[in-house]
Design a protein around this motif. Structure first.
Motif, short mmCIF file in Angstrom:
data_model
loop_
_atom_site.label_atom_id
_atom_site.label_comp_id
_atom_site.label_asym_id
_atom_site.label_seq_id
_atom_site.Cartn_x
_atom_site.Cartn_y
_atom_site.Cartn_z
N ASP A 1 -0.52 -1.52 -8.49
CA ASP A 1 -1.40 -0.41 -8.13
C ASP A 1 -2.70 -0.55 -8.92
O ASP A 1 -2.67 -0.75 -10.14
N ARG B 1 -5.85 1.36 -15.48
CA ARG B 1 -6.32 1.24 -14.09
C ARG B 1 -5.42 0.35 -13.25
O ARG B 1 -5.36 0.49 -12.04
N ALA C 1 -6.53 1.26 -9.57
CA ALA C 1 -7.49 2.36 -9.40
C ALA C 1 -8.89 1.75 -9.34
O ALA C 1 -9.48 1.40 -10.38
N ASN D 1 -7.61 4.30 -4.66
CA ASN D 1 -6.53 3.49 -5.24
C ASN D 1 -5.99 2.53 -4.20
O ASN D 1 -5.83 2.90 -3.01
N TYR E 1 1.09 -0.67 -17.61
CA TYR E 1 -0.30 -0.50 -17.20
C TYR E 1 -1.21 -1.38 -18.06
O TYR E 1 -0.96 -1.59 -19.25
#
Length: 222
Positions: free
Chosen positions: A153, A127, A155, A161, A122
Motif C-alpha cells: 500500500d 507512506r 500513500a 492511496n 511500514y
C-alpha cells in the motif's frame, strides 16, 4: 510458496469444477464421508478468503444468507483477530506488527476453518505499507490447503492511496477449497472528509476457468 492441498481425491481433477459429478465411492454417503470434489457444485461466484490488509484487530463477525441466490455463501461465519506491535515507529521505518485472523464458515454441506497469521510493516515515514500473509484452511473431512498473500500500500498524497499484490491461496466456494492465483490492484481517493472513492481490478486463475473482476465503490464515514 506454491499452493498445496491434500484430500481423498486429486484436487486438480475435482475441486473448483462448475459441475462436479459425485463419485461411486460417495453415492449414498453422509456429509462426514463426502469428498471435496463431490461437494464442488458451483452455484454462484466464490466467496471467502479474499486478498486484503487490516491495520487493527477485529473481533467477532456473523453473517447469515437469505434466499436461493446466496446458496454458495456460508450460512453463517464467525471470525476474530488480534494484532501486536513488535517494533515502534521510527523516523524512516514505521511500526511493525504481528497479526492473526481466524474464521469459521458453516455451509450446507461442509464446515471450513481458516487461520491467517500475517506480518505488516511500514517504510518511508509510514507512506509505504508491506504485508505478508499465510493462509491455512481445513474442512470437516480433513481436506487442507495452504497459501499466501503479498500486498503493498502506497500513500501517494494525503488523499490518494494505491495498493497491489499477488495471492496464491485457497478460495472458499460452496464449502470447497479452490486453488486460486490472483493478481490485484487499485486505488482510493478521499473525495471529501467523509467520502472515499475506491476502484479495484483483479485477475484470477482457477483450475477450470480464469476471470477478471472490476470493482468501484463509494464509502461514507459517519
Amino acid at each position: 510458496m506454491p499452493f498445496r492441498a491434500v484430500g481423498r481425491h486429486d484436487q486438480a481433477r475435482g475441486v473448483g469444477s462448475r459441475a462436479g459429478a459425485r463419485s461411486a465411492q460417495c453415492r449414498g454417503a453422509g456429509r462426514a464421508r463426502r469428498c471435496a470434489p463431490c461437494r464442488g457444485r458451483r452455484r454462484g461466484r466464490a466467496a471467502g478468503l479474499r486478498p486484503g490488509a487490516r491495520h487493527r484487530a477485529r473481533f467477532g463477525r456473523y453473517r447469515a444468507k437469505a434466499g436461493r441466490a446466496a446458496d454458495f455463501l456460508a450460512r453463517y461465519s464467525i471470525g476474530a483477530g488480534a494484532s501486536w506491535q513488535v517494533v515502534a515507529p521510527a523516523k524512516v521505518f514505521g511500526p511493525l506488527s504481528l497479526n492473526v485472523d481466524a474464521r469459521y464458515d458453516n455451509f450446507a454441506d461442509a464446515d471450513v476453518t481458516s487461520i491467517q497469521p500475517w506480518l505488516q510493516g511500514y517504510l518511508l515515514d509510514g507512506r509505504l505499507g508491506l504485508s505478508a500473509r499465510w493462509v491455512h484452511a481445513e474442512d470437516d473431512i480433513g481436506t487442507r490447503a495452504d497459501g499466501y498473500v503479498l500486498r503493498a500500500d502506497l500513500a501517494v498524497t494525503p488523499h490518494v492511496n494505491l495498493f497491489g499484490g499477488y495471492a496464491d491461496a485457497p478460495e472458499i466456494s460452496d464449502g470447497t477449497l479452490v486453488p486460486t492465483r490472483t493478481v490485484f490492484g487499485g486505488l482510493s481517493v478521499d473525495v471529501s472528509d467523509p467520502l472515499t472513492l475506491r476502484a479495484s481490478i483483479a485477475h484470477e486463475q482457477r483450475p477450470t476457468f480464469d476471470r477478471s473482476i472490476f470493482g468501484l465503490g463509494l464509502t461514507a464515514r459517519f
